[in-house]
Design a protein around this motif. Structure first.
Motif, short mmCIF file in Angstrom:
data_model
loop_
_atom_site.label_atom_id
_atom_site.label_comp_id
_atom_site.label_asym_id
_atom_site.label_seq_id
_atom_site.Cartn_x
_atom_site.Cartn_y
_atom_site.Cartn_z
N ASP A 115 -7.13 1.42 2.20
CA ASP A 115 -6.75 0.69 0.99
C ASP A 115 -7.29 -0.74 1.01
N ALA B 94 0.83 -1.20 0.00
CA ALA B 94 0.00 0.00 0.00
C ALA B 94 0.87 1.25 0.00
N HIS C 7 -0.50 8.83 6.79
CA HIS C 7 0.04 7.63 6.16
C HIS C 7 1.44 7.31 6.67
N SER D 174 -11.67 7.63 -5.19
CA SER D 174 -11.83 6.18 -5.19
C SER D 174 -12.03 5.62 -6.60
N SER E 188 -1.41 3.30 -11.25
CA SER E 188 -1.01 3.45 -9.85
C SER E 188 -0.97 4.93 -9.45
N TYR E 189 -1.34 5.18 -8.19
CA TYR E 189 -1.07 6.50 -7.62
C TYR E 189 0.42 6.58 -7.33
N GLY F 198 0.23 6.88 -1.94
CA GLY F 198 -0.71 6.90 -3.07
C GLY F 198 -2.00 7.60 -2.72
N SER F 199 -3.12 6.87 -2.85
CA SER F 199 -4.43 7.49 -2.62
C SER F 199 -4.67 7.78 -1.15
N LEU F 200 -3.91 7.13 -0.24
CA LEU F 200 -4.17 7.32 1.20
C LEU F 200 -4.06 8.78 1.59
N ASN G 198 -5.13 1.54 -5.42
CA ASN G 198 -4.12 2.48 -4.93
C ASN G 198 -2.82 2.27 -5.70
N GLN G 199 -2.17 1.14 -5.46
CA GLN G 199 -0.91 0.85 -6.15
C GLN G 199 -1.14 -0.17 -7.27
#
Lengths: 88, 270
Positions: free
Chosen positions: B68, B56, B134, B188, B216-217, B228-230, B207-208
């Motif tokens: 995630d 993640a 994160h 999302s 991927s973010y 990433g998205s977190l 996310n990844q």
């Protein structure tokens, strides 16, 4: 010989017992402002237990809600219904 | 008197029973000697640079699970929370439209100065909790809950007039809340939309990059792990929670007459 795990559990036990005491006082007191304060102290004891159980994520939100937001909402309520509980 | 005695002895009996159960091993070994399989899997994968198709990109396993691995659960949790706030706002919807004329000057100068300093500290702690969610314990909801204590203090100490003068209005707060919620939803599905446009395979809450979908973010910003998205989830949740709580507080701290007028006729069923 007491190692640090025993010490952690001892502190957790003491704060759990004191939370019971403050819950008792919250229920018993007739002055609702004191009841709010007692209830907040009980929440602080719980926050300490969460911290010792290695849940810092919960502690962060628990402290803000139980010491900041929850007393305010209850105090607003107390302002509307009157400070002293009337026994009939 | 008898009631008190029964109440107190009941409490003591419950405490003793729970202590006996725990002490005699009802909860197993305390503290537990091993880590459960599911926990060790998450701990092994969340920031494992050798297995980047399952990671993640976040050193904080709790945030990685919340946003995630178990992201959809958290989305529904968020929906419940905003449903509650929405219900409160709908119940008092006309309170926001009545311009209030409050002459409250707030508390004394000493209290005001101290509160000003404390407010800055609260906001700094809230921002670091949310934006480092994160990396360190904390996250969007925690940061938002801490940040909402600041406007609460300001409302009580400086009076509502302070907010009106600085044009922090109901509709602005509502706009911030709605925009952050929309962006949270967009985060999302962003990779899914990108996948549709570019012809790659992707899925909701990606996310990844995984083995079946390479989108991927970014896992790093400069040389700091970004998760990433977190990071984006935490940021938008922070804004939405802080503005949502502030909205409810401004309504709760309105004048009694205004609130009572809103609930008139309730006993007749409309």
């Amino acid at each position: 010989m007491m190692d640090y795990v025993d010490l952690v559990f001892l502190i957790m036990g003491i704060s759990a017992l004191s939370s019971v005491l403050f819950t008792f006082l919250t229920v018993k007191t007739k002055d609702l402002m004191y009841a709010v304060v007692f209830s907040s102290v009980q929440s602080v004891a719980y926050a300490l237990i969460y911290f010792l159980l290695l849940a810092p994520d919960i502690v962060l939100v628990y402290v803000a809600v139980s010491v900041g937001i929850y007393p305010l909402i209850v105090i607003l309520l107390v302002k509307k219904v009157g400070r002293y509980e009337v026994v009939t | 008197m008898l009631r008190d005695l029964v109440f107190a002895s009941l409490l003591v009996i419950i405490i003793l029973a729970l202590t006996y159960l725990t002490y005699s091993g009802g909860l197993g070994d305390l503290p537990p000697r091993d880590v459960r399989v599911i926990a060790s899997n998450y701990l092994n994968l969340t920031y494992n640079q050798g297995i980047t198709w399952l990671w993640a990109a976040s050193p904080e396993a709790v945030t990685a699970i919340v946003w995630d691995y178990r992201g959809l659960d958290t989305l529904f949790e968020t929906v419940v929370f905003y449903g509650a706030i929405l219900a409160a706002l709908t119940l008092f919807r006309s309170v926001s439209k009545v311009p209030e004329f409050v002459s409250s000057a707030g508390l004394s100068l000493v209290v005001k100065r101290v509160t000003a300093i404390v407010t800055l500290a609260i906001l700094a702690v809230a921002a670091s909790t949310a934006l480092h969610g994160h990396l360190t314990p904390g996250g969007g909801f925690q940061g938002g809950a801490i940040a909402s204590v600041a406007p609460l203090l300001l409302l009580v100490v400086f009076g509502k007039q302070f907010f009106i003068e600085r044009r922090i209005s109901y509709s602005k707060l509502l706009t911030i809340r709605n925009a952050s919620l929309a962006l949270l939803g967009f985060t999302s599905v962003a990779l899914l939309i990108l996948g549709f446009l570019t012809g790659f395979q992707a899925y909701i809450f990606q996310n990844q990059a995984k083995t079946v979908s390479t989108l991927s973010y970014p896992p790093y910003l400069l040389d700091v792990p970004l998760g990433g998205s977190l990071f984006f989830f935490n940021l938008f949740e922070f804004l939405a929670v802080a503005s949502g709580f502030t909205l409810v507080f401004t309504i709760l701290l309105s004048r009694d007459e205004t609130l009572r007028k809103e609930l008139e006729g309730e006993e007749l069923g409309y």
